[in-house]
Structures are given as structure tokens and as C-alpha cells.
Design an enzyme around this catalytic site. Sequence first.
Site, PDB file in Angstrom:
ATOM      1  N   LYS A 189     -22.194 -28.405  -5.838  1.00 42.79           N
ATOM      2  CA  LYS A 189     -23.330 -29.308  -6.010  1.00 42.79           C
ATOM      3  C   LYS A 189     -24.513 -28.844  -5.163  1.00 42.79           C
ATOM      4  O   LYS A 189     -25.629 -28.752  -5.629  1.00 42.79           O
ATOM      5  CB  LYS A 189     -22.902 -30.732  -5.617  1.00 42.79           C
ATOM      6  CG  LYS A 189     -24.001 -31.747  -5.757  1.00 42.79           C
ATOM      7  CD  LYS A 189     -23.509 -33.152  -5.439  1.00 42.79           C
ATOM      8  CE  LYS A 189     -24.706 -34.094  -5.364  1.00 42.79           C
ATOM      9  NZ  LYS A 189     -24.344 -35.456  -4.995  1.00 42.79           N
ATOM     10  N   GLU A 195     -17.542 -22.165   2.185  1.00 39.40           N
ATOM     11  CA  GLU A 195     -16.316 -21.658   1.554  1.00 39.40           C
ATOM     12  C   GLU A 195     -16.642 -21.061   0.181  1.00 39.40           C
ATOM     13  O   GLU A 195     -16.195 -19.964  -0.167  1.00 39.40           O
ATOM     14  CB  GLU A 195     -15.290 -22.790   1.378  1.00 39.40           C
ATOM     15  CG  GLU A 195     -14.682 -23.329   2.654  1.00 39.40           C
ATOM     16  CD  GLU A 195     -15.443 -24.518   3.229  1.00 39.40           C
ATOM     17  OE1 GLU A 195     -16.651 -24.667   2.925  1.00 39.40           O
ATOM     18  OE2 GLU A 195     -14.836 -25.290   3.990  1.00 39.40           O
ATOM     19  N   GLY A 247     -20.083 -35.570  -5.521  1.00 36.12           N
ATOM     20  CA  GLY A 247     -19.158 -34.447  -5.728  1.00 36.12           C
ATOM     21  C   GLY A 247     -17.797 -34.881  -6.243  1.00 36.12           C
ATOM     22  O   GLY A 247     -17.245 -34.311  -7.182  1.00 36.12           O
ATOM     23  N   ARG A 248     -17.229 -35.931  -5.636  1.00 29.57           N
ATOM     24  CA  ARG A 248     -15.875 -36.350  -6.013  1.00 29.57           C
ATOM     25  C   ARG A 248     -15.849 -37.161  -7.305  1.00 29.57           C
ATOM     26  O   ARG A 248     -14.794 -37.643  -7.708  1.00 29.57           O
ATOM     27  CB  ARG A 248     -15.221 -37.100  -4.847  1.00 29.57           C
ATOM     28  CG  ARG A 248     -16.045 -38.240  -4.294  1.00 29.57           C
ATOM     29  CD  ARG A 248     -15.496 -38.719  -2.958  1.00 29.57           C
ATOM     30  NE  ARG A 248     -16.335 -39.763  -2.353  1.00 29.57           N
ATOM     31  CZ  ARG A 248     -17.374 -39.527  -1.573  1.00 29.57           C
ATOM     32  NH1 ARG A 248     -17.739 -38.278  -1.309  1.00 29.57           N
ATOM     33  NH2 ARG A 248     -18.063 -40.529  -1.055  1.00 29.57           N
ATOM     34  N   GLU A 333     -12.362 -40.027   0.960  1.00 28.15           N
ATOM     35  CA  GLU A 333     -13.739 -39.653   1.295  1.00 28.15           C
ATOM     36  C   GLU A 333     -14.680 -40.816   0.945  1.00 28.15           C
ATOM     37  O   GLU A 333     -15.713 -40.991   1.571  1.00 28.15           O
ATOM     38  CB  GLU A 333     -14.149 -38.371   0.539  1.00 28.15           C
ATOM     39  CG  GLU A 333     -15.381 -37.694   1.121  1.00 28.15           C
ATOM     40  CD  GLU A 333     -15.602 -36.274   0.599  1.00 28.15           C
ATOM     41  OE1 GLU A 333     -15.232 -35.306   1.281  1.00 28.15           O
ATOM     42  OE2 GLU A 333     -16.163 -36.134  -0.499  1.00 28.15           O
ATOM     43  N   HIS A 364      13.634 -36.325  -3.813  1.00 26.94           N
ATOM     44  CA  HIS A 364      14.500 -35.427  -3.046  1.00 26.94           C
ATOM     45  C   HIS A 364      13.816 -34.937  -1.778  1.00 26.94           C
ATOM     46  O   HIS A 364      14.237 -33.938  -1.186  1.00 26.94           O
ATOM     47  CB  HIS A 364      14.930 -34.257  -3.932  1.00 26.94           C
ATOM     48  CG  HIS A 364      15.739 -34.739  -5.113  1.00 26.94           C
ATOM     49  ND1 HIS A 364      17.101 -34.886  -5.059  1.00 26.94           N
ATOM     50  CD2 HIS A 364      15.350 -35.163  -6.340  1.00 26.94           C
ATOM     51  CE1 HIS A 364      17.528 -35.357  -6.222  1.00 26.94           C
ATOM     52  NE2 HIS A 364      16.486 -35.539  -7.013  1.00 26.94           N
ATOM     53  N   LYS A 492     -18.065 -29.446  10.175  1.00 28.92           N
ATOM     54  CA  LYS A 492     -18.810 -28.319   9.590  1.00 28.92           C
ATOM     55  C   LYS A 492     -19.768 -27.732  10.625  1.00 28.92           C
ATOM     56  O   LYS A 492     -19.868 -26.513  10.780  1.00 28.92           O
ATOM     57  CB  LYS A 492     -19.651 -28.805   8.397  1.00 28.92           C
ATOM     58  CG  LYS A 492     -18.894 -29.035   7.115  1.00 28.92           C
ATOM     59  CD  LYS A 492     -19.892 -29.305   5.998  1.00 28.92           C
ATOM     60  CE  LYS A 492     -19.234 -29.976   4.811  1.00 28.92           C
ATOM     61  NZ  LYS A 492     -20.189 -30.456   3.817  1.00 28.92           N
TER      62      LYS A 492
END
Length: 527
Positions: A189, A195, A247-248, A333, A364, A492
Amino acid sequence: MWDELKRLAAARERRRIDGLFAEDATRAQSFSVEQDGMVLDYSKTQLDAEVVAALLKVAEDAKVGARAEAMFAGDKINETEGRAVLHTALRNLTGTPVLVDGDDVMPEVLGTLGRMEELAREIRASDVTDVVNIGIGGSDLGPKMGTIALAPFHDGPRCHFVSNVDGADIADTLKRCNPATTIFIIASKTFTTIETMTNGKTAWDWLEANGQTTDGKFIALSSNREKAGEWGIPESRVFGFEDWVGGRYSMWGPIGLSMMIAVGPEDFRAFLKGGESMDLHFRNTPLADNMPVMLALVGMWHNQVLGHGTRAVLPYDNRLARLPAYLQQLEMESNGKGVSMDGKDLACNSGPVVWGEPGTNGQHAFYQLIHQGTRVVPCEFLVAARGHEPELRHHHELLVANCLAQSEALMRGRDLEEARGKVAGTFEGDELERQARHRVFPGNRPSTTLIYPQLTPEMLGRIVALYEHRVFVEGVILDINSYDQWGVELGKELATALGPMVSGQQSAENKDGSTQALLAFVHGNAS
Ligand SMILES: O=P(O)(O)OC[C@H]1O[C@](O)(CO)[C@@H](O)[C@@H]1O
């Protein structure tokens, strides 16, 4: 507002959920909501008519309905960033005008969707074998989760998702790709995320190092068209979206391109249609029958009222394997905030810790704690009535049996008497007693089940939009801003400052003793 609910909770402390079924065998009909064939069953909880009424009052007092209309109308409800919240416009397939600052955003939204479809068709018809989506957080989790979920519909090129700045991620992915037939989608965005920019540059270098042109090999998905251009991606390959798409919440628009390439534009539209149908349900259904509202209220009963701080999301639908990870960002978030809209400390818990794994794998691994641990973990099961493999129907029957067995076991548990019966032939006396104690299940542990006919693109859209609106309702009731994420900033900033210290260009003398010691270890073992 929580006082009354806490009083109701205290009065029900010793009550058994299975006892509620003994009193009213039709409880599942009264304590469930339906949306077009999908059912949310919340009857295996302590909710009763009085609790539901009190929870609904909380939602009414918070003006959930009016606040939802403000969101759909483009009001700037993301107050700390001065932005509207309009991911719903991305799935507004009817094109009904949606105004932001007086301008209808729909022509642009539908125009971009059309361009995406054109490109997706072109790529699907070309010799491209691999598409690598490079993005992180909301620019990764949604399309990755959705592409895995829709595997039976995947008839386009292979899709890969690179997110982590750890070089292992891109290195392992590129090993599986042919440089001549691979294209890259840089999904960001902001187009500044370190990253993604680092992985993008590595991909660019990889193509060049393998004698390939980079022309036409990169696509950008971003709100920052300028930065995408500076990065070297021509305008015709940039798919923009506005700052009113968080973004999410962005998998419905350009960020969903990889998923669209995988399944094709028609199935992607079906996904949008599913989201749109949940929007209509959310807007037009009274609170008591409103699935996102009830899902949120049940969650708040468990977290804010009863104090159960985590919630397990347990899809008995292997293709929803990444749903818990997707929901971790969406929910944590969005609603992991410590202050209310006016900047005051929250007077109750913020949103819960969300975690989970698909069933039956989780059984399990961590279900031991869910059944017998000292903490109560409210569980959210998801299951489809049918799978996509008719020839493997016996697998699906086992899957469903396990899902239903888990919610039943959580509710009823096993008392000491029953546990004694389990070991009676093997042990006796004190040893029998001791062995029996280990086999006691307290039960009375709450769960909800979301059940739907089959995981199709349309159903996936409905499920994702359901969770989005659930987050919205919870945020409104908590009076927090679900649409900013200041909590990710400090780390950050510190990482940027630490970079030169890790590479040894700058001294770490101002850092705390632990950070200095860890840096010294890295320096001592770097090569
Ligand atoms: O799409 P971008 O701008 O690269 O951001 C990626 C992610 O980073 C975050 O801002 C958090 O750091 C998320 O909200 C977002 O989804």
C-alpha cells in the site's frame, strides 16, 4: 456497561451449558443466526435470553447500526488518520455511488477491477508459469489465505507468496521458479515497507542475474503510484487504490490480484459477491439476527465479560489453514488498542489473542490444553457440510464427526464418576482414584460453530466479510479506532536505527545491556 453483564455472568458461574440443552432441547434454533444458508450456532455457550438482551443493549447503546451506516457512507471514521473506511466499496458490484469528500469513488473502483481482470486474463492465457506476490501483512495474508482456500478453483499459473525479510523466504521460492516464465507482483500500500522493497530488489536482481529482461515482469499494487513509478514499474502495470482501504482489509481490490490470476476473474467476482452479500446482511438485518453483530457479542461476552483473553479459531476445512493467521492481523491489528477514541485508557480488555490451526491437526497438538488446561479458551469452529472431493466423502465424514465431537466434548466434559468407570478394570484403590482424576474433563467450555454448505469463492467472501464486520462491531462497542495501527511503528523505527549497528557501521554504546550483548553475539558469530 460491563457491570450489568458481569452481574449476569456471576449469577451463571456454576451453571452447566449442557444443562441448558436439558432444559430446552431446541436451544440451537434460538441461539443461532443464519445468513443465506450459512449458520452461526452459538448455543454451546452460557448465553441465554437475558444475556443476549443485555449484550444487544450494549450494541444498541453504542449505536452500532448508525456507526455502520457512517462507515458505508464514507465518513472519516478512522479519526486518527483522518480517513474514510471503505473496503466495502471494493465489493460494491452494483456500483451504487459511494461518496468520499463529495466524489463518487465507484467509477474508479470498477475501472480498476476491469483493468485487473484484463491483465489477469492476459497472464492466464500467456506462458507465465509462476506468479510471485511480494508483500507483507495485509499485502500478503489475504491473497495467500484466499488462494489456498480456493485451491479447487485454481486453474491459472502457480502462485507464490514471499513476505519475510529473512532471505530464506525469497531464496526458497526462487529455487522453485523458472526466471523466463516468472512474473512478480510488488504488493505494498505504501510502497515503502522495508521487507517488501528488499525482496522486490532481490527479485529484480535475480531476473537480471539469470539473463532476463525485467520489462513487463513486474506489477505494482499500491496507493503510492509515484513511488511505484520511481521503483521502475510503468503506470500501465500499476494498480492503485486509495487510502480508505486499510492494508488488512485490502484483499478485495488490487491486493487480490494474485488470487484473481490463480482462480480467474469470474471466481474472483464471485468472492466479491459473497462479501457484498454479507455487507447487505450486516446493513439490513436487526441486531439480534445479524451474524457479525452476534459473533462480536459472543466474543465480547467471553473476553470482556468473562475475562477469557484468547480465542481459538479452528477451521475443520484444511484449505482455511491460513485463516487463523489472516484473522490474527485482521483482529489483533484492528482491535489490539489500549486507548479509546478520545485518547483515554480502555476500561476493559482490548480484543483477544486470536490463534488456531486447522482441525484435525490441532487435536493432536494443543487440544489437550483446551480440554483440561486451567484456562478456558473459547473455541470457534468452522466446517463445511461437504468437501470438494466426492470420491473422498469418507474423509469428509470423519472430519465433520471430529468437529462436532470436539464442541460436544468441550461442553459436556467427563466427570469423576465416568472417569472411574474408564479405569475400573485396570486399577483399584488409591491408584484407581489417581488415574481417574487424570481422565476428568471439566467441560462447560464454550464454543461456536460456523457451518456452511461448501467452501466456494462466494462463501469465502462471506466468511471474510463476516469477520471484518465482527471487528467493526467490537471496535464500535469498545470505542476504539479499529483502522489505525500505531502499535507497529516503534519497532520499525528501532529496527531502522539498529540496522547500522548490526552491520557494524555504528556503535551500540547507547543501547541497553541486553541489546548490546545480543549484538556482540551476532558480531562474534556472523561469519
Ligand atoms: O502494504 P504495506 O504498505 O507494505 O504494509 C504492509 C503492512 O504493514 C502494516 O502497516 C503494519 O506494519 C500493515 O498494516 C500492513 O498491512
